[in-house]
Design an enzyme around this catalytic site. Sequence first.
Site: not given
Length: 264
Positions: A49, A51, A109, A196
């Site tokens: 998932r 954001d 990522y 992040r």
Amino acid sequence: MRFALCVEYDGMAFHGWQSQPHGRTVQDHLQRALSTIAGEPVGVHAAGRTDTGVHALAQIAHFDTRAERPLQAWVRGVNTHLPPAIAVRWAQPVAEDFHARFSAQARSYAYVLHNHPVRPALQHGRVGWYHRPLNAEAMAEAAGLLLGEHDFSSFRASECQARSPVKVLHQARVHRQGEYLLFELRASGFLHHMVRNIVGSLLWVGYAKEPPDWIGELLACRDRTRAAPTFMPDGLYFTGVDYAPDWNLPNGGRIIASPPSFLA
């Protein structure tokens, strides 16, 4: 029958992946498009998932349907019913026990950071930005301390719903390409805001607010309040998923997309 999909999207246009009542998420748009082609309600499950503001170059999802359609109907046909910022890249039938999330062995990522005194305009929303000069070598050294199996509580958002903060980080790479820094991370799984939060803490190392070994101290203390603030989502890309070769997915089961073209 069950199908796997590879989906690309620009996260700026949507309120994240996961379905919400307002219907302005990637999952909502994809489910509506698939349902139109199938002529029946279709639910979609993704490998991870993302954001609001987070992009995907190779999000993997699966869905079930009783409808019989040519394979290209699940790609070109579905794309005609999707907004321009979402595209199905490929579709393939898979075994009934395949699950985009639970069959995944690792996820990847990339974070693209523009390191320049002046913020970018044409790449707004597609790269992160930091104005101070950054030491990429110190950041790479610090990132290396994250490799392996650890409790990543110091990089976990308070609203994270993961059952365990323990993950295995297989890759943590930081390197400079001109005015850009590229962060590449691959792990067994990621906690909410984990990438992040790691990027934000590595920035503190990059401009010498903290030494590289501080990252190891963060891992050991398991205290989110001691790490840097969560960094902006703009330059974050979901770049791929690892699956066992037995699933016979494209590229031998390892779906890893290239970094954004302006870094090639």
